[in-house]
Design a protein around this motif. Structure first.
Motif, PDB file in Angstrom:
ATOM      1  N   ALA A 193       0.839  -1.200   0.000  1.00  0.00           N
ATOM      2  CA  ALA A 193       0.000   0.000   0.000  1.00  0.00           C
ATOM      3  C   ALA A 193       0.873   1.249   0.000  1.00  0.00           C
ATOM      4  O   ALA A 193       0.593   2.213  -0.726  1.00  0.00           O
ATOM      5  N   GLU A 194       1.928   1.223   0.787  1.00  0.00           N
ATOM      6  CA  GLU A 194       2.819   2.380   0.840  1.00  0.00           C
ATOM      7  C   GLU A 194       3.457   2.652  -0.521  1.00  0.00           C
ATOM      8  O   GLU A 194       3.520   3.805  -0.969  1.00  0.00           O
ATOM      9  N   VAL A 195       3.916   1.604  -1.181  1.00  0.00           N
ATOM     10  CA  VAL A 195       4.534   1.771  -2.503  1.00  0.00           C
ATOM     11  C   VAL A 195       3.544   2.428  -3.466  1.00  0.00           C
ATOM     12  O   VAL A 195       3.864   3.391  -4.165  1.00  0.00           O
ATOM     13  N   SER A 196       2.325   1.917  -3.492  1.00  0.00           N
ATOM     14  CA  SER A 196       1.323   2.437  -4.425  1.00  0.00           C
ATOM     15  C   SER A 196       0.890   3.857  -4.079  1.00  0.00           C
ATOM     16  O   SER A 196       0.728   4.698  -4.969  1.00  0.00           O
ATOM     17  N   LEU A 197       0.684   4.126  -2.788  1.00  0.00           N
ATOM     18  CA  LEU A 197       0.258   5.468  -2.393  1.00  0.00           C
ATOM     19  C   LEU A 197       1.373   6.489  -2.619  1.00  0.00           C
ATOM     20  O   LEU A 197       1.100   7.628  -3.010  1.00  0.00           O
ATOM     21  N   ARG A 198       2.612   6.086  -2.406  1.00  0.00           N
ATOM     22  CA  ARG A 198       3.727   6.996  -2.700  1.00  0.00           C
ATOM     23  C   ARG A 198       3.744   7.327  -4.196  1.00  0.00           C
ATOM     24  O   ARG A 198       3.982   8.468  -4.582  1.00  0.00           O
ATOM     25  N   ARG A 199       3.498   6.316  -5.024  1.00  0.00           N
ATOM     26  CA  ARG A 199       3.498   6.547  -6.471  1.00  0.00           C
ATOM     27  C   ARG A 199       2.367   7.494  -6.862  1.00  0.00           C
ATOM     28  O   ARG A 199       2.557   8.393  -7.689  1.00  0.00           O
ATOM     29  N   ALA A 200       1.191   7.312  -6.272  1.00  0.00           N
ATOM     30  CA  ALA A 200       0.063   8.197  -6.573  1.00  0.00           C
ATOM     31  C   ALA A 200       0.406   9.644  -6.228  1.00  0.00           C
ATOM     32  O   ALA A 200       0.140  10.554  -7.014  1.00  0.00           O
ATOM     33  N   VAL A 201       1.023   9.854  -5.083  1.00  0.00           N
ATOM     34  CA  VAL A 201       1.393  11.214  -4.659  1.00  0.00           C
ATOM     35  C   VAL A 201       2.517  11.754  -5.536  1.00  0.00           C
ATOM     36  O   VAL A 201       2.514  12.938  -5.890  1.00  0.00           O
ATOM     37  N   GLU A 202       3.445  10.899  -5.904  1.00  0.00           N
ATOM     38  CA  GLU A 202       4.520  11.323  -6.802  1.00  0.00           C
ATOM     39  C   GLU A 202       3.942  11.832  -8.122  1.00  0.00           C
ATOM     40  O   GLU A 202       4.408  12.822  -8.674  1.00  0.00           O
ATOM     41  N   LEU A 203       2.912  11.155  -8.611  1.00  0.00           N
ATOM     42  CA  LEU A 203       2.300  11.529  -9.887  1.00  0.00           C
ATOM     43  C   LEU A 203       1.375  12.741  -9.772  1.00  0.00           C
ATOM     44  O   LEU A 203       1.207  13.494 -10.728  1.00  0.00           O
ATOM     45  N   GLN A 204       0.739  12.886  -8.601  1.00  0.00           N
ATOM     46  CA  GLN A 204      -0.231  13.973  -8.436  1.00  0.00           C
ATOM     47  C   GLN A 204      -0.172  14.482  -7.002  1.00  0.00           C
ATOM     48  O   GLN A 204      -1.038  14.164  -6.185  1.00  0.00           O
ATOM     49  N   ASP A 205       0.822  15.302  -6.718  1.00  0.00           N
ATOM     50  CA  ASP A 205       1.027  15.760  -5.338  1.00  0.00           C
ATOM     51  C   ASP A 205       0.111  16.909  -4.934  1.00  0.00           C
ATOM     52  O   ASP A 205       0.208  17.421  -3.828  1.00  0.00           O
ATOM     53  N   ASP A 206      -0.810  17.286  -5.815  1.00  0.00           N
ATOM     54  CA  ASP A 206      -1.774  18.335  -5.467  1.00  0.00           C
ATOM     55  C   ASP A 206      -3.144  17.765  -5.108  1.00  0.00           C
ATOM     56  O   ASP A 206      -4.109  18.510  -4.968  1.00  0.00           O
ATOM     57  N   PRO A 236      -5.354  16.396  -2.313  1.00  0.00           N
ATOM     58  CA  PRO A 236      -5.429  16.225  -0.855  1.00  0.00           C
ATOM     59  C   PRO A 236      -5.791  14.793  -0.447  1.00  0.00           C
ATOM     60  O   PRO A 236      -5.263  14.291   0.549  1.00  0.00           O
ATOM     61  N   ARG A 237      -6.627  14.144  -1.212  1.00  0.00           N
ATOM     62  CA  ARG A 237      -7.028  12.767  -0.870  1.00  0.00           C
ATOM     63  C   ARG A 237      -5.826  11.831  -0.917  1.00  0.00           C
ATOM     64  O   ARG A 237      -5.622  11.026  -0.010  1.00  0.00           O
ATOM     65  N   TYR A 238      -5.016  11.930  -1.960  1.00  0.00           N
ATOM     66  CA  TYR A 238      -3.851  11.056  -2.085  1.00  0.00           C
ATOM     67  C   TYR A 238      -2.837  11.357  -0.985  1.00  0.00           C
ATOM     68  O   TYR A 238      -2.280  10.442  -0.371  1.00  0.00           O
ATOM     69  N   VAL A 239      -2.594  12.631  -0.748  1.00  0.00           N
ATOM     70  CA  VAL A 239      -1.617  13.042   0.261  1.00  0.00           C
ATOM     71  C   VAL A 239      -2.089  12.618   1.653  1.00  0.00           C
ATOM     72  O   VAL A 239      -1.295  12.110   2.458  1.00  0.00           O
ATOM     73  N   LEU A 240      -3.366  12.795   1.939  1.00  0.00           N
ATOM     74  CA  LEU A 240      -3.911  12.390   3.245  1.00  0.00           C
ATOM     75  C   LEU A 240      -3.721  10.902   3.482  1.00  0.00           C
ATOM     76  O   LEU A 240      -3.265  10.487   4.555  1.00  0.00           O
ATOM     77  N   MET A 241      -4.068  10.091   2.499  1.00  0.00           N
ATOM     78  CA  MET A 241      -3.969   8.648   2.701  1.00  0.00           C
ATOM     79  C   MET A 241      -2.522   8.206   2.910  1.00  0.00           C
ATOM     80  O   MET A 241      -2.255   7.328   3.731  1.00  0.00           O
ATOM     81  N   LEU A 242      -1.592   8.821   2.197  1.00  0.00           N
ATOM     82  CA  LEU A 242      -0.180   8.485   2.407  1.00  0.00           C
ATOM     83  C   LEU A 242       0.262   8.898   3.803  1.00  0.00           C
ATOM     84  O   LEU A 242       0.934   8.126   4.498  1.00  0.00           O
ATOM     85  N   ALA A 243      -0.120  10.086   4.248  1.00  0.00           N
ATOM     86  CA  ALA A 243       0.253  10.540   5.597  1.00  0.00           C
ATOM     87  C   ALA A 243      -0.297   9.591   6.663  1.00  0.00           C
ATOM     88  O   ALA A 243       0.420   9.210   7.593  1.00  0.00           O
ATOM     89  N   LEU A 244      -1.545   9.202   6.524  1.00  0.00           N
ATOM     90  CA  LEU A 244      -2.158   8.311   7.512  1.00  0.00           C
ATOM     91  C   LEU A 244      -1.517   6.922   7.497  1.00  0.00           C
ATOM     92  O   LEU A 244      -1.329   6.300   8.550  1.00  0.00           O
ATOM     93  N   LEU A 245      -1.174   6.433   6.310  1.00  0.00           N
ATOM     94  CA  LEU A 245      -0.528   5.123   6.225  1.00  0.00           C
ATOM     95  C   LEU A 245       0.858   5.168   6.863  1.00  0.00           C
ATOM     96  O   LEU A 245       1.220   4.266   7.628  1.00  0.00           O
ATOM     97  N   LEU A 246       1.616   6.214   6.577  1.00  0.00           N
ATOM     98  CA  LEU A 246       2.937   6.336   7.190  1.00  0.00           C
ATOM     99  C   LEU A 246       2.829   6.449   8.704  1.00  0.00           C
ATOM    100  O   LEU A 246       3.640   5.877   9.435  1.00  0.00           O
ATOM    101  N   GLU A 247       1.816   7.154   9.165  1.00  0.00           N
ATOM    102  CA  GLU A 247       1.595   7.238  10.618  1.00  0.00           C
ATOM    103  C   GLU A 247       1.282   5.855  11.182  1.00  0.00           C
ATOM    104  O   GLU A 247       1.844   5.451  12.198  1.00  0.00           O
ATOM    105  N   LYS A 248       0.410   5.110  10.523  1.00  0.00           N
ATOM    106  CA  LYS A 248       0.049   3.766  10.978  1.00  0.00           C
ATOM    107  C   LYS A 248       1.269   2.850  11.021  1.00  0.00           C
ATOM    108  O   LYS A 248       1.415   2.029  11.922  1.00  0.00           O
ATOM    109  N   ARG A 249       2.152   3.030  10.053  1.00  0.00           N
ATOM    110  CA  ARG A 249       3.368   2.205   9.989  1.00  0.00           C
ATOM    111  C   ARG A 249       4.465   2.731  10.914  1.00  0.00           C
ATOM    112  O   ARG A 249       5.575   2.218  10.928  1.00  0.00           O
TER     113      ARG A 249
END
Length: 126
Positions: free
Chosen positions: A57-70, A72-85
């Motif tokens: 999940a982290e790999v995929s969410l990082r890629r989504a944010v890398e492709l579209q860092d503007d 908020p939904r993608y950035v939020l989910m990555l932040a929450l996943l990193l927090e969970k991990r």
């Protein structure tokens, strides 16, 4: 009635999990076919998360944010996943980006504050 409702809820949860597992290979195929599509990588990351594959999940969410860092939904989910991990130091700049994207959202501010608190409270994660 309560027991019957719980039994039905359990059946629905099992069915949803089965469908998510069936969907996984299709999403992986789509991500290979459209490697620059942020929405597909985000959906794959969410699917992996729901299937208890946090590393994937982290790999995929990082890629989504890398492709579209503007997004908020993608950035939020990555932040929450990193927090969970418990990757708090990595989650901090992601959460900061979230509040830059949507500065007046109290929920996003709370995410940032929670991660800041965790960074100062715990040891640094690689």
């Amino acid at each position: 009635p309560y027991v019957k409702a719980m039994t039905e809820a359990d059946k629905l949860q099992q069915k949803a999990r089965k469908l998510r597992l069936e969907e996984q290979p299709l999403l992986e195929r789509d991500a290979r076919l459209a490697p620059n599509n942020a929405a597909i990588h985000h959906r794959l990351g969410m699917s992996r998360y729901l299937n208890d594959d946090l590393e994937g999940a982290e790999v995929s969410l990082r890629r989504a944010v890398e492709l579209q860092d503007d997004s908020p939904r993608y950035v939020l989910m990555l932040a929450l996943l990193l927090e969970k991990r418990e990757k708090f130091n990595e989650a901090l700049p992601v959460a900061q980006r979230l509040t830059e994207l949507v500065p007046d959202n109290p929920g996003y501010e709370q995410v940032l504050e929670n991660i800041r608190r965790l960074v100062t409270a715990g040891p640094s994660q690689p």
